[in-house]
Design a protein around this motif. Structure first.
Motif, PDB file in Angstrom:
ATOM      1  N   ASP A 141       0.855  -1.187   0.000  1.00 53.17           N
ATOM      2  CA  ASP A 141       0.000   0.000   0.000  1.00 53.17           C
ATOM      3  C   ASP A 141       0.890   1.234   0.000  1.00 53.17           C
ATOM      4  O   ASP A 141       1.343   1.688   1.042  1.00 53.17           O
ATOM      5  CB  ASP A 141      -0.918  -0.006   1.223  1.00 53.17           C
ATOM      6  N   LEU A 142       1.135   1.762  -1.186  1.00 53.45           N
ATOM      7  CA  LEU A 142       2.030   2.912  -1.294  1.00 53.45           C
ATOM      8  C   LEU A 142       1.405   4.173  -0.723  1.00 53.45           C
ATOM      9  O   LEU A 142       2.095   5.046  -0.209  1.00 53.45           O
ATOM     10  CB  LEU A 142       2.428   3.142  -2.752  1.00 53.45           C
ATOM     11  N   GLN A 143       0.076   4.275  -0.774  1.00 56.69           N
ATOM     12  CA  GLN A 143      -0.577   5.473  -0.262  1.00 56.69           C
ATOM     13  C   GLN A 143      -0.262   5.685   1.215  1.00 56.69           C
ATOM     14  O   GLN A 143      -0.020   6.796   1.665  1.00 56.69           O
ATOM     15  CB  GLN A 143      -2.103   5.363  -0.454  1.00 56.69           C
ATOM     16  N   ALA A 144      -0.236   4.602   1.984  1.00 54.69           N
ATOM     17  CA  ALA A 144       0.053   4.698   3.410  1.00 54.69           C
ATOM     18  C   ALA A 144       1.482   5.119   3.661  1.00 54.69           C
ATOM     19  O   ALA A 144       1.825   5.602   4.737  1.00 54.69           O
ATOM     20  CB  ALA A 144      -0.240   3.358   4.095  1.00 54.69           C
ATOM     21  N   ASP A 145       2.335   4.934   2.655  1.00 51.36           N
ATOM     22  CA  ASP A 145       3.757   5.226   2.804  1.00 51.36           C
ATOM     23  C   ASP A 145       4.129   6.606   2.271  1.00 51.36           C
ATOM     24  O   ASP A 145       5.219   7.097   2.534  1.00 51.36           O
ATOM     25  CB  ASP A 145       4.577   4.173   2.059  1.00 51.36           C
ATOM     26  N   ALA A 146       3.225   7.258   1.532  1.00 46.89           N
ATOM     27  CA  ALA A 146       3.574   8.484   0.818  1.00 46.89           C
ATOM     28  C   ALA A 146       4.019   9.595   1.761  1.00 46.89           C
ATOM     29  O   ALA A 146       4.990  10.313   1.498  1.00 46.89           O
ATOM     30  CB  ALA A 146       2.407   8.945  -0.015  1.00 46.89           C
ATOM     31  N   ALA A 147       3.313   9.760   2.879  1.00 47.65           N
ATOM     32  CA  ALA A 147       3.684  10.835   3.811  1.00 47.65           C
ATOM     33  C   ALA A 147       5.079  10.605   4.382  1.00 47.65           C
ATOM     34  O   ALA A 147       5.872  11.524   4.500  1.00 47.65           O
ATOM     35  CB  ALA A 147       2.656  10.926   4.942  1.00 47.65           C
ATOM     36  N   ALA A 148       5.379   9.358   4.729  1.00 51.80           N
ATOM     37  CA  ALA A 148       6.707   9.038   5.247  1.00 51.80           C
ATOM     38  C   ALA A 148       7.772   9.286   4.197  1.00 51.80           C
ATOM     39  O   ALA A 148       8.860   9.747   4.493  1.00 51.80           O
ATOM     40  CB  ALA A 148       6.763   7.588   5.724  1.00 51.80           C
ATOM     41  N   ALA A 149       7.441   8.995   2.939  1.00 49.41           N
ATOM     42  CA  ALA A 149       8.403   9.204   1.857  1.00 49.41           C
ATOM     43  C   ALA A 149       8.716  10.669   1.709  1.00 49.41           C
ATOM     44  O   ALA A 149       9.873  11.056   1.515  1.00 49.41           O
ATOM     45  CB  ALA A 149       7.835   8.652   0.551  1.00 49.41           C
ATOM     46  N   ASP A 150       7.714  11.539   1.779  1.00 49.16           N
ATOM     47  CA  ASP A 150       7.963  12.968   1.667  1.00 49.16           C
ATOM     48  C   ASP A 150       8.760  13.493   2.850  1.00 49.16           C
ATOM     49  O   ASP A 150       9.559  14.418   2.713  1.00 49.16           O
ATOM     50  CB  ASP A 150       6.646  13.730   1.581  1.00 49.16           C
ATOM     51  N   GLY A 151       8.600  12.855   4.003  1.00 45.41           N
ATOM     52  CA  GLY A 151       9.329  13.300   5.175  1.00 45.41           C
ATOM     53  C   GLY A 151      10.758  12.819   5.226  1.00 45.41           C
ATOM     54  O   GLY A 151      11.546  13.287   6.031  1.00 45.41           O
TER      55      GLY A 151
END
Length: 246
Positions: A234-244
């Motif tokens: 589930d990449l959507q759940a990871d997107a915020a962490a990726a931007d951070g």
């Protein structure tokens, strides 16, 4: 470095790209190469370069910022401008970030699947003892949790370096760096650190044994395992962490 007035850039220095700042960036690179400067050497100030090329200082600074974005120069506040680490690269990293989507992550893996198996096979035939040592040191980076300080060597970049083809190393390095957000997402979403490490060691063993067919197949399987894990994540759940984690 001799006085800037004593250096005559090649006639084509200001004719390679359409924008003035782009042409100036090319001319500055020509000056660096003409004078034989290498990474860490100081280059003339923006004011001096502006006088040399008969343009304004802000225009020179824009050209320097373009070069800084690719790592060709480094602007050190209060110190000056220096030759950067990518000055001799034939392949430059695009400074603009690609959007982070599952499709873009799978696209990166797909590109690597097309290139890296044959790269591993070439490395098995061409590697030196020193390159083998660097590969061994790099194999441990798989055990580092996402977000940890990176180790000195990257396994897949060192695998490309072991081919003895500098351009191939730069290609893999640039591919990984230009899609840095996607690469970090892979590190987070493919969290089988022990399996990742084991597969690195298996590829290393094939390269050590100078077995190109085995090195090719193991690298192909390794990247396929990563693709399978990302495809079901589930990449959507990871997107915020990726931007951070930029």
């Amino acid at each position: 470095m001799p006085p800037l007035s004593s250096i005559t850039p090649p006639p084509t220095s200001l004719s390679r790209t359409d924008s003035l700042s782009g042409r100036l960036a090319d001319a500055i690179l020509d000056l660096i190469r003409t004078d034989g400067l290498t990474t860490g050497d100081a280059i003339p100030s923006a004011r001096t370069l502006a006088s040399r090329f008969e343009v304004t200082t802000p225009t020179i600074r824009e050209a320097l910022r373009q070069l800084e974005a690719t790592g060709a120069v480094e602007l050190r506040h209060g110190s000056g401008t220096y030759v950067g680490p990518t000055i001799d690269r034939a392949v430059m990293v695009n400074p603009h970030r690609a959007p982070l989507t599952k499709e873009s992550v799978l696209e990166l893996i797909g590109a690597r699947e097309l290139i890296e198996p044959d790269t591993a096979a070439a490395a098995a035939l061409a590697r030196t003892d020193d390159q083998l040592r660097r590969l061994e040191l790099a194999s441990g980076n798989a055990l580092n949790p996402p977000g940890d300080r990176p180790v000195a060597y990257h396994f897949h970049i060192e695998l490309a370096a072991a081919t003895g083809n500098r351009l191939m190393r730069e290609l893999i390095e640039s591919l990984i760096l230009v899609r840095g957000r996607q690469q970090r997402a892979i590190r987070r979403l493919y969290d089988e650190r022990e399996r990742d490490h084991r597969e690195h060691l298996e590829i290393l063993a094939a390269v050590h044994d100078r077995d190109p067919a085995q090195a090719r197949q193991l690298t192909r399987d390794h990247l396929a395992h990563i693709r399978e894990a990302i495809s079901s994540a589930d990449l959507q759940a990871d997107a915020a962490a990726a931007d951070g984690d930029r």
